[in-house]
Write a protein that holds these residues in place. Structure first.
Motif, mmCIF file in Angstrom:
data_model
loop_
_atom_site.group_PDB
_atom_site.id
_atom_site.type_symbol
_atom_site.label_atom_id
_atom_site.label_comp_id
_atom_site.label_asym_id
_atom_site.label_seq_id
_atom_site.Cartn_x
_atom_site.Cartn_y
_atom_site.Cartn_z
ATOM 1 N N LYS A 143 0.835 -1.202 0.000
ATOM 2 C CA LYS A 143 0.000 0.000 0.000
ATOM 3 C C LYS A 143 0.866 1.247 0.000
ATOM 4 O O LYS A 143 1.863 1.328 0.701
ATOM 5 C CB LYS A 143 -0.940 0.015 1.200
ATOM 6 N N SER A 144 0.458 2.210 -0.817
ATOM 7 C CA SER A 144 1.150 3.498 -0.853
ATOM 8 C C SER A 144 0.294 4.537 -0.138
ATOM 9 O O SER A 144 -0.824 4.246 0.284
ATOM 10 C CB SER A 144 1.423 3.919 -2.308
ATOM 11 N N SER A 145 0.807 5.738 -0.050
ATOM 12 C CA SER A 145 0.061 6.801 0.631
ATOM 13 C C SER A 145 -0.907 7.520 -0.307
ATOM 14 O O SER A 145 -1.704 8.339 0.137
ATOM 15 C CB SER A 145 1.033 7.810 1.247
ATOM 16 N N ARG A 146 -0.850 7.216 -1.580
ATOM 17 C CA ARG A 146 -1.713 7.894 -2.562
ATOM 18 C C ARG A 146 -3.171 7.483 -2.387
ATOM 19 O O ARG A 146 -3.489 6.351 -2.041
ATOM 20 C CB ARG A 146 -1.267 7.570 -3.981
ATOM 21 N N GLY A 147 -4.053 8.416 -2.652
ATOM 22 C CA GLY A 147 -5.483 8.158 -2.672
ATOM 23 C C GLY A 147 -6.115 8.999 -3.766
ATOM 24 O O GLY A 147 -5.515 9.950 -4.263
ATOM 25 N N SER A 148 -7.290 8.642 -4.164
ATOM 26 C CA SER A 148 -8.043 9.434 -5.138
ATOM 27 C C SER A 148 -9.524 9.182 -4.919
ATOM 28 O O SER A 148 -9.915 8.279 -4.167
ATOM 29 C CB SER A 148 -7.627 9.109 -6.574
ATOM 30 N N TRP A 149 -10.339 9.968 -5.583
ATOM 31 C CA TRP A 149 -11.788 9.869 -5.422
ATOM 32 C C TRP A 149 -12.422 9.628 -6.785
ATOM 33 O O TRP A 149 -12.118 10.332 -7.753
ATOM 34 C CB TRP A 149 -12.350 11.146 -4.811
ATOM 35 N N CYS A 150 -13.299 8.652 -6.857
ATOM 36 C CA CYS A 150 -14.080 8.383 -8.065
ATOM 37 C C CYS A 150 -15.531 8.723 -7.753
ATOM 38 O O CYS A 150 -16.075 8.228 -6.757
ATOM 39 C CB CYS A 150 -13.963 6.920 -8.473
ATOM 40 N N GLU A 151 -16.141 9.534 -8.591
ATOM 41 C CA GLU A 151 -17.527 9.933 -8.358
ATOM 42 C C GLU A 151 -18.490 8.748 -8.385
ATOM 43 O O GLU A 151 -19.577 8.818 -7.830
ATOM 44 C CB GLU A 151 -17.972 10.980 -9.386
ATOM 45 N N TRP A 152 -18.091 7.628 -9.005
ATOM 46 C CA TRP A 152 -18.971 6.464 -9.121
ATOM 47 C C TRP A 152 -18.666 5.391 -8.083
ATOM 48 O O TRP A 152 -19.569 4.687 -7.645
ATOM 49 C CB TRP A 152 -18.858 5.844 -10.514
ATOM 50 N N LYS A 153 -17.395 5.220 -7.718
ATOM 51 C CA LYS A 153 -17.000 4.100 -6.861
ATOM 52 C C LYS A 153 -16.584 4.499 -5.452
ATOM 53 O O LYS A 153 -16.592 3.682 -4.560
ATOM 54 C CB LYS A 153 -15.881 3.308 -7.547
ATOM 55 N N GLY A 154 -16.154 5.739 -5.251
ATOM 56 C CA GLY A 154 -15.755 6.195 -3.923
ATOM 57 C C GLY A 154 -14.266 6.437 -3.803
ATOM 58 O O GLY A 154 -13.578 6.705 -4.784
ATOM 59 N N GLN A 155 -13.756 6.311 -2.567
ATOM 60 C CA GLN A 155 -12.349 6.584 -2.250
ATOM 61 C C GLN A 155 -11.473 5.393 -2.639
ATOM 62 O O GLN A 155 -11.733 4.272 -2.200
ATOM 63 C CB GLN A 155 -12.196 6.866 -0.757
ATOM 64 N N ALA A 156 -10.416 5.659 -3.406
ATOM 65 C CA ALA A 156 -9.492 4.612 -3.841
ATOM 66 C C ALA A 156 -8.187 4.696 -3.062
ATOM 67 O O ALA A 156 -7.738 5.771 -2.668
ATOM 68 C CB ALA A 156 -9.193 4.748 -5.333
ATOM 69 N N GLY A 157 -7.573 3.544 -2.873
ATOM 70 C CA GLY A 157 -6.217 3.438 -2.360
ATOM 71 C C GLY A 157 -5.343 2.878 -3.466
ATOM 72 O O GLY A 157 -5.843 2.388 -4.487
ATOM 73 N N TYR A 158 -4.011 2.920 -3.276
ATOM 74 C CA TYR A 158 -3.074 2.491 -4.316
ATOM 75 C C TYR A 158 -2.034 1.535 -3.771
ATOM 76 O O TYR A 158 -1.750 1.519 -2.574
ATOM 77 C CB TYR A 158 -2.380 3.709 -4.937
ATOM 78 N N TYR A 159 -1.482 0.755 -4.688
ATOM 79 C CA TYR A 159 -0.390 -0.160 -4.366
ATOM 80 C C TYR A 159 0.829 0.164 -5.222
ATOM 81 O O TYR A 159 0.703 0.470 -6.413
ATOM 82 C CB TYR A 159 -0.769 -1.610 -4.684
ATOM 83 N N THR A 160 1.994 0.031 -4.614
ATOM 84 C CA THR A 160 3.253 -0.003 -5.334
ATOM 85 C C THR A 160 3.552 -1.470 -5.583
ATOM 86 O O THR A 160 3.315 -2.319 -4.713
ATOM 87 C CB THR A 160 4.371 0.652 -4.490
ATOM 88 N N VAL A 161 4.034 -1.789 -6.774
ATOM 89 C CA VAL A 161 4.365 -3.174 -7.125
ATOM 90 C C VAL A 161 5.880 -3.305 -7.150
ATOM 91 O O VAL A 161 6.573 -2.525 -7.808
ATOM 92 C CB VAL A 161 3.755 -3.557 -8.490
ATOM 93 N N THR A 162 6.386 -4.303 -6.402
ATOM 94 C CA THR A 162 7.821 -4.553 -6.321
ATOM 95 C C THR A 162 8.077 -6.041 -6.541
ATOM 96 O O THR A 162 7.547 -6.884 -5.807
ATOM 97 C CB THR A 162 8.380 -4.158 -4.932
ATOM 98 N N VAL A 163 8.879 -6.346 -7.559
ATOM 99 C CA VAL A 163 9.320 -7.718 -7.816
ATOM 100 C C VAL A 163 10.824 -7.651 -8.013
ATOM 101 O O VAL A 163 11.306 -7.036 -8.971
ATOM 102 C CB VAL A 163 8.631 -8.335 -9.051
ATOM 103 N N GLY A 164 11.567 -8.260 -7.095
ATOM 104 C CA GLY A 164 13.024 -8.189 -7.147
ATOM 105 C C GLY A 164 13.468 -6.745 -7.008
ATOM 106 O O GLY A 164 13.002 -6.022 -6.125
ATOM 107 N N GLU A 165 14.321 -6.305 -7.903
ATOM 108 C CA GLU A 165 14.852 -4.939 -7.869
ATOM 109 C C GLU A 165 13.977 -3.953 -8.651
ATOM 110 O O GLU A 165 14.261 -2.765 -8.675
ATOM 111 C CB GLU A 165 16.277 -4.916 -8.439
ATOM 112 N N LYS A 166 12.941 -4.449 -9.290
ATOM 113 C CA LYS A 166 12.091 -3.583 -10.117
ATOM 114 C C LYS A 166 10.854 -3.159 -9.324
ATOM 115 O O LYS A 166 10.182 -3.998 -8.727
ATOM 116 C CB LYS A 166 11.678 -4.320 -11.391
ATOM 117 N N GLU A 167 10.583 -1.851 -9.337
ATOM 118 C CA GLU A 167 9.465 -1.311 -8.565
ATOM 119 C C GLU A 167 8.789 -0.198 -9.352
ATOM 120 O O GLU A 167 9.447 0.577 -10.043
ATOM 121 C CB GLU A 167 9.972 -0.759 -7.236
ATOM 122 N N VAL A 168 7.471 -0.132 -9.242
ATOM 123 C CA VAL A 168 6.730 0.978 -9.831
ATOM 124 C C VAL A 168 5.675 1.433 -8.820
ATOM 125 O O VAL A 168 4.883 0.633 -8.312
ATOM 126 C CB VAL A 168 6.121 0.631 -11.213
#
Length: 164
Positions: free
Chosen positions: A72-97
């Motif tokens: 889980k990351s600290s980012r959040g956003s709001w969708c008028e249809w679905k509500g409050q979103a949270g975000y994930y950072t993806v890390t596999v080995g040395e590669k991360e986004v």
């Protein structure tokens, strides 16, 4: 937005026939996501969100995701249809986004079926597949739609599609 709607051929869907507000539907298509040579998600029971002018978004149950690669990351956003979103950072080995995927921990009632399900930005993954077809990412840094040969546009997010 000034555009020429592409008429769908048999077996295709036009994003201009999708509803607004968006609709949620189950999908039995084989959805697979690869990052840094690891399959991090693989399912035949995704939820698909269909919204006017957007290619579908696929939401995957955490049960079908290698969740040890998502943080889980600290980012959040709001969708008028679905509500409050949270975000994930993806890390596999040395590669991360950072903020490569999003989820709704407490969606509005119409989208309860995707509670905690995860959607991935295909442009940030190495490969995303639907029934074995490599997905093309929806243009634009804000959008995460999945374009396949059975979906036609034009799609919101490309040059000249803002502000319509």
């Amino acid at each position: 937005m000034n555009f020429d709607r592409i008429e769908p051929s048999p077996g295709q869907e036009s994003v201009w026939d999708y509803p607004r507000p968006p609709r949620l539907e189950q999908s039995t298509k084989h959805v697979k996501i690869v990052f840094n040579q690891v399959t991090i998600a693989d399912t035949r029971r995704a939820q698909r969100v269909l919204e006017t002018s957007h290619p579908p978004y696929y939401y995957i149950s955490p049960e079908d995701i290698q969740m040890q690669y998502l943080h889980k990351s600290s980012r959040g956003s709001w969708c008028e249809w679905k509500g409050q979103a949270g975000y994930y950072t993806v890390t596999v080995g040395e590669k991360e986004v950072a903020d490569a995927a999003w989820f709704y921990p407490n969606p509005v009632p119409a989208f309860e079926a995707i509670r905690d399900y995860v959607a991935f930005y295909p442009r940030l993954m190495d490969a995303c597949y639907v029934d074995g077809e490599l997905v093309q990412a929806q243009e634009g840094i804000f959008y995460g739609g999945w374009i396949t040969k059975d979906i036609v546009g034009p799609f919101k997010g490309g040059i000249g599609t803002w502000g319509w």
